[in-house]
Motif scaffolding. Structure first.
Motif, mmCIF file in Angstrom:
data_model
loop_
_atom_site.group_PDB
_atom_site.id
_atom_site.type_symbol
_atom_site.label_atom_id
_atom_site.label_comp_id
_atom_site.label_asym_id
_atom_site.label_seq_id
_atom_site.Cartn_x
_atom_site.Cartn_y
_atom_site.Cartn_z
ATOM 1 N N MET A 1 0.857 -1.158 0.000
ATOM 2 C CA MET A 1 0.000 0.000 0.000
ATOM 3 C C MET A 1 0.905 1.223 0.000
ATOM 4 O O MET A 1 1.836 1.302 0.804
ATOM 5 C CB MET A 1 -0.880 0.005 1.243
ATOM 6 N N ALA A 25 -7.074 2.296 -3.996
ATOM 7 C CA ALA A 25 -7.552 1.980 -2.649
ATOM 8 C C ALA A 25 -7.668 3.266 -1.842
ATOM 9 O O ALA A 25 -7.178 4.319 -2.252
ATOM 10 C CB ALA A 25 -6.591 1.010 -1.967
ATOM 11 N N LYS A 34 -4.793 5.795 -1.879
ATOM 12 C CA LYS A 34 -3.591 4.971 -1.902
ATOM 13 C C LYS A 34 -3.691 4.038 -3.101
ATOM 14 O O LYS A 34 -4.696 4.016 -3.795
ATOM 15 C CB LYS A 34 -3.466 4.159 -0.615
ATOM 16 N N MET A 36 -2.758 -0.151 -4.197
ATOM 17 C CA MET A 36 -2.273 -1.460 -3.840
ATOM 18 C C MET A 36 -1.557 -1.993 -5.082
ATOM 19 O O MET A 36 -2.144 -2.023 -6.174
ATOM 20 C CB MET A 36 -3.455 -2.356 -3.463
ATOM 21 N N TYR A 38 0.467 -5.098 -6.945
ATOM 22 C CA TYR A 38 0.773 -6.524 -6.957
ATOM 23 C C TYR A 38 1.986 -6.719 -7.852
ATOM 24 O O TYR A 38 1.966 -6.369 -9.036
ATOM 25 C CB TYR A 38 -0.404 -7.339 -7.510
#
Length: 76
Positions: A1, A25, A34, A36, A38
């Protein structure tokens, strides 16, 4: 995050040469925007990845999960 997704994505892509999935997010406590991210690395790349992320955003929250295998329809 993180609140610095563009900078982190650029640094990780340049360093490792692989793509990143980004999900928008919002902080549950802070209510701030924010992202996220991956990103898949192997066990030998974890320390370098953490150093890069925390050099850009010392407050970034990193979760590391072991993956048995990765499947993709991309045959490159």
């Amino acid at each position: 995050m993180t609140e610095w997704p563009h900078e982190i994505c650029k640094a990780l892509t340049e360093t490792f040469g692989s793509g990143i999935t980004r999900v928008s997010a919002k902080g549950g406590y802070s209510n701030r925007d924010k992202a996220m991210l991956y990103f898949v690395v192997n066990r030998y790349q974890v320390i370098r990845m953490k150093d890069i992320v925390h050099d850009i955003d010392s407050a970034a929250f990193i979760i590391i999960s072991e993956v048995a295998d990765i499947f993709s329809s991309n045959n490159e």
